[in-house]
Write a protein that holds these residues in place. Structure first.
Motif, PDB file in Angstrom:
ATOM      1  N   VAL A  28      18.471  21.954  41.916  1.00 53.25           N
ATOM      2  CA  VAL A  28      17.770  22.912  42.767  1.00 53.25           C
ATOM      3  C   VAL A  28      18.478  23.061  44.111  1.00 53.25           C
ATOM      4  N   TYR A  29      18.888  21.930  44.697  1.00 53.16           N
ATOM      5  CA  TYR A  29      19.592  21.998  45.981  1.00 53.16           C
ATOM      6  C   TYR A  29      20.917  22.732  45.834  1.00 53.16           C
ATOM      7  N   THR A  30      21.715  22.360  44.844  1.00 52.50           N
ATOM      8  CA  THR A  30      23.043  22.956  44.711  1.00 52.50           C
ATOM      9  C   THR A  30      22.961  24.451  44.418  1.00 52.50           C
ATOM     10  N   THR A  31      22.041  24.836  43.552  1.00 51.55           N
ATOM     11  CA  THR A  31      21.908  26.267  43.254  1.00 51.55           C
ATOM     12  C   THR A  31      21.469  27.031  44.500  1.00 51.55           C
ATOM     13  N   THR A  32      20.558  26.435  45.272  1.00 57.12           N
ATOM     14  CA  THR A  32      20.108  27.068  46.504  1.00 57.12           C
ATOM     15  C   THR A  32      21.246  27.183  47.512  1.00 57.12           C
ATOM     16  N   ALA A  33      22.009  26.108  47.697  1.00 60.19           N
ATOM     17  CA  ALA A  33      23.119  26.143  48.653  1.00 60.19           C
ATOM     18  C   ALA A  33      24.167  27.176  48.246  1.00 60.19           C
ATOM     19  N   ALA A  34      24.473  27.226  46.964  1.00 61.06           N
ATOM     20  CA  ALA A  34      25.467  28.193  46.485  1.00 61.06           C
ATOM     21  C   ALA A  34      24.951  29.616  46.622  1.00 61.06           C
ATOM     22  N   TYR A  35      23.680  29.835  46.288  1.00 59.72           N
ATOM     23  CA  TYR A  35      23.089  31.159  46.436  1.00 59.72           C
ATOM     24  C   TYR A  35      23.038  31.569  47.906  1.00 59.72           C
ATOM     25  N   PHE A  36      22.670  30.635  48.786  1.00 63.39           N
ATOM     26  CA  PHE A  36      22.632  30.908  50.217  1.00 63.39           C
ATOM     27  C   PHE A  36      24.004  31.378  50.697  1.00 63.39           C
ATOM     28  N   ALA A  37      25.060  30.712  50.238  1.00 60.28           N
ATOM     29  CA  ALA A  37      26.414  31.110  50.632  1.00 60.28           C
ATOM     30  C   ALA A  37      26.738  32.534  50.162  1.00 60.28           C
ATOM     31  N   THR A  38      26.267  32.913  48.977  1.00 65.15           N
ATOM     32  CA  THR A  38      26.512  34.290  48.531  1.00 65.15           C
ATOM     33  C   THR A  38      25.763  35.277  49.417  1.00 65.15           C
ATOM     34  N   ARG A  39      24.566  34.906  49.866  1.00 62.91           N
ATOM     35  CA  ARG A  39      23.810  35.785  50.770  1.00 62.91           C
ATOM     36  C   ARG A  39      24.563  35.973  52.089  1.00 62.91           C
ATOM     37  N   LEU A  40      25.083  34.878  52.631  1.00 64.74           N
ATOM     38  CA  LEU A  40      25.850  34.967  53.866  1.00 64.74           C
ATOM     39  C   LEU A  40      27.127  35.783  53.678  1.00 64.74           C
ATOM     40  N   ALA A  41      27.601  35.841  52.436  1.00 63.23           N
ATOM     41  CA  ALA A  41      28.792  36.630  52.125  1.00 63.23           C
ATOM     42  C   ALA A  41      28.458  38.088  51.812  1.00 63.23           C
TER      43      ALA A  41
END
Length: 398
Positions: A314-327
């Protein structure tokens, strides 16, 4: 948020500690026992490794056992919230706004970091936000006390003792104050929450002052994070996560991190990007954090770096998704996931699966990789869509 959970998850992957650990090529050191004698022996090990007696004394003379650290260590747990709930909670408008502002404010050091290590700004910024709210919440545990407590404890001394030796080296370099340096309960320090050994190996002086100070210097933290993430296996110029839509007639048993196809193969099966283009030649896994009716993502090889940083799915998917949002990616399509299980129901499910011969690990109510794999297999056996999302319907069938 500090790296408490991520470090705990990395520790959980290690073998259970033995009472005796190698202290030097010629000797063995026992954990536990008299704390002052333990510190005296550790000082001798530090000296044998080339560190000064003065640095060892400065570091260890005031060290004490912190019972709160032990309590945190024994009570630690990985996120039990489902992906949608957790991601909504931590990816706030504040973090999106401040993430964009910090990427602009520190554009020069982010550019340097990507040039040297291949890690783009949104990836580092997402970790920076989730770990410490851009440095605002770095933890208030004395770092030396936390490391000395956990090295002296006999649960995992082989993991924490080297961190305490590394802390002595940081003191010798002038990059750690034994009395004043604070961080997370497990010894992580600074804006991106790195452990002393990692700081020694991958810490970088981003602001040119001759020191690596991850608590105060955003430039040091950004450059050091880039070096560390590269070390974890980051592949320059490649994506990490991409939201997609999947046809409802897909063979769901082919999803999950244990299964990979090329982007072109997924596209041929009807998987379509919600933004951008699918990387046709890269291997990718189709991951469904809350089953086939929730959000769907293609996880490319760089997603494995997130799992090295933190083994909580859950953490890793959230962190990776967050990075795509920032991108620049849009907000995910939530879909309409089937209801999941309560903590008690999850433990009941794990017990049933374990009695059937599946290796789900500890009966802890956490939907980890072992439980997901067992759920997928059980769903297949029962003729249910094998999307690895445990539901009351599955529990009732079992």
């Amino acid at each position: 948020m500090t790296r408490r959970v991520l470090f705990a998850s990395r520790l959980a992957a290690a073998a259970f500690s033995a009472v005796w650990i190698a202290a030097s090529p010629a000797a063995a050191q026992q954990c536990g026992g008299d704390f002052r004698q333990f510190l005296a022996d550790l000082k001798q090990e530090a000296i044998s490794r080339g560190l000064s007696a003065q640095a060892a004394d400065r570091t260890l003379s005031g060290a004490r056992v912190d019972q709160t650290v032990l309590a945190r260590d024994r009570a630690q747990g990985i996120f039990k919230m489902p992906f949608l709930e957790f991601s909504k909670r931590v990816i706030s408008g504040y973090r999106m706004k401040n993430g964009a502002a910090n990427m602009q404010k520190y554009a020069a050091i982010f550019q340097r970091t990507e040039q040297e290590y291949g890690v783009p700004a949104p990836v580092i910024t997402a970790f920076w936000a989730l770990e410490t709210d851009f440095g605002a919440v770095q933890g208030d545990f004395n770092t030396v006390n936390a490391l000395a407590t956990l090295a002296h404890d006999c649960r995992r001394p082989e993991l924490f003792r080297p961190q305490l030796i590394a802390a002595i080296e940081m003191v010798q370099r002038g990059d750690l104050d034994p009395q004043r340096t604070t961080g997370a309960w497990a010894g992580e320090i600074g804006m991106v929450q790195m452990l002393p050994e990692d700081i020694i190996k991958f810490g970088r002086d981003g602001d040119g002052d001759g020191h690596v100070r991850l608590k105060e210097s955003a430039a040091d933290a950004i450059l050091s994070a880039g070096a560390f993430i590269q070390h974890l296996g980051w592949r320059r110029g490649e994506p990490w996560l991409q939201e997609v839509t999947a046809p409802q007639n897909l063979n769901w048993a082919e999803t999950g991190l244990g299964n990979a196809k090329t982007g072109a193969q997924w596209a041929a099966l009807g998987v379509q990007p919600r933004w951008g283009q699918i990387s046709s030649n890269l291997p990718a896994s189709l991951i469904l954090p809350q089953g086939r009716k929730g959000p769907a993502f293609l996880a490319y090889p760089n997603f494995n770096v997130y799992l090295e940083w933190n083994q909580s799915f859950v953490y890793t998917t959230t962190a990776a998704y967050f990075a795509t949002r920032l991108a620049g990616a849009p907000v995910y399509n939530e879909g309409n996931p089937e209801p999941g299980l309560s903590d008690a129901q999850m433990k009941q499910l794990q017990t049933k699966l374990a009695n059937m011969g599946y290796d789900v690990g500890k009966i802890d109510g956490i939907l980890g990789s072992g439980t997901r794999a067992a759920v997928r297999d059980a769903q297949q056996r029962l003729g249910m869509p094998a999307d690895a999302w445990p539901t009351p319907a599955l529990l009732n069938r079992l």
